[in-house]
Write a protein that holds these residues in place. Structure first.
Motif, mmCIF file in Angstrom:
data_model
loop_
_atom_site.group_PDB
_atom_site.id
_atom_site.type_symbol
_atom_site.label_atom_id
_atom_site.label_comp_id
_atom_site.label_asym_id
_atom_site.label_seq_id
_atom_site.Cartn_x
_atom_site.Cartn_y
_atom_site.Cartn_z
ATOM 1 N N SER A 355 78.741 27.203 71.066
ATOM 2 C CA SER A 355 78.319 25.940 71.681
ATOM 3 C C SER A 355 77.213 25.260 70.892
ATOM 4 O O SER A 355 77.145 24.034 70.837
ATOM 5 N N GLY A 356 76.337 26.050 70.259
ATOM 6 C CA GLY A 356 75.239 25.447 69.505
ATOM 7 C C GLY A 356 75.420 25.526 68.015
ATOM 8 O O GLY A 356 74.488 25.217 67.264
ATOM 9 N N GLY A 357 76.603 25.911 67.564
ATOM 10 C CA GLY A 357 76.805 26.096 66.135
ATOM 11 C C GLY A 357 76.165 27.387 65.652
ATOM 12 O O GLY A 357 75.622 28.165 66.446
ATOM 13 N N ASN A 358 76.222 27.618 64.370
ATOM 14 C CA ASN A 358 75.672 28.852 63.799
ATOM 15 C C ASN A 358 74.186 28.669 63.491
ATOM 16 O O ASN A 358 73.818 28.159 62.439
ATOM 17 N N MET A 359 73.349 29.109 64.424
ATOM 18 C CA MET A 359 71.899 28.996 64.231
ATOM 19 C C MET A 359 71.283 30.276 63.685
ATOM 20 O O MET A 359 70.067 30.356 63.517
ATOM 21 N N GLU A 360 72.101 31.273 63.406
ATOM 22 C CA GLU A 360 71.559 32.508 62.846
ATOM 23 C C GLU A 360 70.913 32.228 61.488
ATOM 24 O O GLU A 360 71.493 31.579 60.619
ATOM 25 N N GLY A 361 69.691 32.715 61.323
ATOM 26 C CA GLY A 361 68.995 32.554 60.055
ATOM 27 C C GLY A 361 68.387 31.194 59.828
ATOM 28 O O GLY A 361 67.921 30.902 58.730
ATOM 29 N N LYS A 362 68.363 30.349 60.849
ATOM 30 C CA LYS A 362 67.812 28.989 60.699
ATOM 31 C C LYS A 362 66.580 28.818 61.569
ATOM 32 O O LYS A 362 66.463 29.427 62.638
ATOM 33 N N GLU A 363 65.693 27.952 61.132
ATOM 34 C CA GLU A 363 64.503 27.619 61.892
ATOM 35 C C GLU A 363 64.844 26.570 62.944
ATOM 36 O O GLU A 363 65.491 25.559 62.637
ATOM 37 N N THR A 364 64.407 26.803 64.186
ATOM 38 C CA THR A 364 64.712 25.850 65.262
ATOM 39 C C THR A 364 64.029 24.505 65.022
ATOM 40 O O THR A 364 64.507 23.476 65.501
ATOM 41 N N ARG A 365 62.934 24.496 64.264
ATOM 42 C CA ARG A 365 62.252 23.220 64.030
ATOM 43 C C ARG A 365 63.021 22.336 63.055
ATOM 44 O O ARG A 365 62.720 21.158 62.918
#
Length: 601
Positions: A355-365
């Motif tokens: 649902s939120g895409g691949n956010m693994e390894g990424k900064e939320t900012r």
């Protein structure tokens, strides 16, 4: 891609072009000696020449230019190696960091001299403040200036006729550093400080954590060997952590030239994902622009120096189109995410997509869009700085930056290296077009003959040779395979990415591969050296050959090299020659991994 993603890309592109055009004109005036800045600060420039025993009025042929360039960089490599080996006994080392091993010092010295900035060490625990400034920051300026000097010499080869010289390496190096890189870096570093990047010489800080953490670690004896009980089981100690050590240092000053010179080496191990290096979305925006602005400006400089601005804008258009395609591919791949996440019950969304895409390894900012644009920018600009973990990208998301490096990093490329490699592809494109219509190929008023094409062939084929042979050796030897953290297709991708990054002087990595070993230090060091200077010398030979030729007027059969037809031909040549070389290797790595992912494995 969402409308917000497109908006971000459009803003980046508009700002980039708006800054590149005046910067390109300014750089032209600086390097041809007509800028007012030279009159204002000429006294300082003349002081450098007098100190070095240089006659700035004496120009060089291509061989003398190449020897000066190589000698300068060999001496720089030796100096850095010696300093890194003596690091423990030198000042400005508040953390008491030990000297680097011979293989690590060799790898690091070659890395920073070649504008690669590949790091097999963690910046905050592997290099003192003195090394960060005296070795790394200084070489960030000098390696970038070397690339700009070489492309300037090549452009002079196109612009001059019946000439035996292509400029003076020492003058080009000095003016690029003094009047282009240094003043812009000062401004950018102050912007970073204003955004929250640190700049100090303080000792590392121990600060209390918000919660107390208990953890276990193996117990070792005085010799560092693990202690075992009577049954042979490891003995562990339970420890309590109440504080965290925060690394300090002169970060902002190095960060500015790291991005502006497309160097990429991070003061901290996590590079531009660290809040002390890249604290805000605005600093992230500035970093992306800084990576691309000089490579884009050099296209403008090319058009102005050869007397036909359309030639420069055609090359810039080709780069921008390819950059846009890469951004769409990268962001779309990461927005789709990994379908296996939903099948594991982690994502409650009913569809097969995250649902939120691949956010693994990424900064939320930063999010997916800014991380994706940064990933494309850093691997198309030969920078290598990262604001997310490339090892955590989806298979196709990892393929995009890998392919951008394998294309020779001509979109937009490193400072200088991107344009001279793109011009090599341009010569190849007009040569192919000339063969198809039965005419001697021409480019910017110069006939392109067998000698130039032999040199272009070396430039185009050398880097793939280094990448593919290096990867083959690594997967066949136990020392190469031992560093793989993720066996299978992804492990192969890690090795392929490492040699693609080293030979193309990028410096980013799939971090799952352990490269802090003698095998990878020597192998990637060799790849970095020949990947940098192997193409430089042939391009200077091309510059010398072109400068000696007479300029010919375009005729009825001359192919225009400033319109959309040439842009398409140039991009087609890059893809056919650059990309197809790597198709079998990519099929074994990211392509196979993607097929496994969608098959549910």
């Amino acid at each position: 891609m969402t409308s917000n993603d497109w908006l971000q890309f459009v803003v980046y592109t508009i700002v980039l072009i708006a800054l590149a055009i005046p910067l390109g004109r300014y750089m032209t005036n600086v390097l041809d000696g007509s800028s007012r800045v030279l009159r204002w600060f000429g006294w300082a420039e003349r002081g450098f020449y007098k100190l070095g025993g240089i006659d700035p009025s004496k120009e060089m042929g291509w061989k003398t230019y190449a020897v000066a360039m190589l000698a300068f960089n060999v001496l720089g490599t030796i100096a850095i190696y010696v300093l890194l080996r003596l690091q423990a006994g030198l000042p400005l080392n508040p953390a008491g960091i030990a000297a680097m091993t011979p293989d690590a010092a060799f790898n690091t010295a070659v890395s920073f001299v070649t504008n690669t900035n590949w790091q097999d060490y963690a910046g905050e625990s592997g290099a003192s403040y003195l090394m960060q400034m005296l070795c790394f920051t200084v070489q960030n300026f000098l390696s970038a200036a070397t690339g700009i000097a070489v492309v300037t010499a090549l452009i002079r080869g196109f612009a001059r006729h019946s000439a035996q010289t292509i400029g003076n390496f020492w003058v080009d190096l000095t003016r690029t550093t003094m009047y282009v890189l240094l003043p812009i870096s000062i401004v950018v570093s102050l912007v970073f400080v204003g955004q929250g990047a640190i700049q100090n010489f303080s000792a590392y800080k121990d600060v209390p954590t918000l919660q107390v953490t208990q953890y276990t670690q193996p117990k070792v004896d005085a010799q560092g060997n693990p202690v075992k009980d009577a049954k042979g089981n490891p003995v562990t100690d339970t420890l309590t952590a109440k504080t965290q050590t925060l690394a300090m240092g002169p970060v902002a000053s190095q960060e500015a030239i790291k991005m502006l010179g497309t160097n990429g080496g991070g003061f901290f191990n996590t590079n531009s994902a660290h809040p002390y290096e890249n604290p805000t979305p605005f600093s992230n925006f500035i970093q992306i622009i800084a990576m691309l602005v000089i490579p884009a400006a050099l296209c403008v400089m090319f058009g102005k120096m050869v007397g036909d601005r359309r030639q420069g804008y055609a090359v810039l258009a080709a780069m921008t189109i390819a950059f846009a395609v890469a951004c769409v591919s990268e962001i779309s791949s990461e927005q789709v995410g990994n379908p296996l996440v939903s099948s594991l019950g982690v994502d409650t969304q009913a569809s097969a997509l995250q649902s939120g895409g691949n956010m693994e390894g990424k900064e939320t900012r930063f999010g997916i869009a800014s991380s994706g644009i940064f990933t494309v920018a850093t691997t198309s600009a030969s920078c290598g700085a990262v604001n997310n973990a490339h090892d955590s990208l989806t298979p196709l998301g990892g393929l995009t930056p890998m392919l951008l490096m394998q294309l020779g990093e001509v979109i937009f490329g490193g400072v200088g290296s991107g344009l001279y490699t793109m011009l090599a592809f341009a010569l190849l494109a007009v040569f192919v077009a000339g063969l198809m219509i039965g005419r001697t190929p021409e480019y910017v008023g110069k006939k392109i003959e067998s000698y130039e094409m032999k040199m272009v062939a070396i430039v185009v084929l050398l880097t793939p040779l280094l990448v593919l042979v290096g990867t083959s050796i690594a997967v066949l030897l136990p020392a190469g395979v031992a560093g793989i953290a993720n066996p299978g297709t992804h492990g192969f991708s890690e090795i392929l990415y490492a040699f693609s990054s080293a030979a193309n002087n990028n410096g980013s990595a799939f971090a799952g591969l352990t490269v802090a070993t003698p095998f990878y230090n020597w192998m990637t060091g060799i790849a970095m050296w020949f990947g940098r200077f192997g193409p430089l010398v042939p391009m200077l030979a091309v510059a010398g050959a072109l400068a000696a030729k007479k300029r010919i007027a375009p005729g009825a059969g001359t192919m225009p090299t400033h319109g959309m037809l040439f842009v398409v031909l140039l991009l087609g040549t890059v893809v056919l020659v650059g990309a197809l070389t790597y198709v079998p290797a990519l099929a074994l790595g990211p392509v196979a991994e993607h097929l496994q992912m969608i098959a549910g494995h």
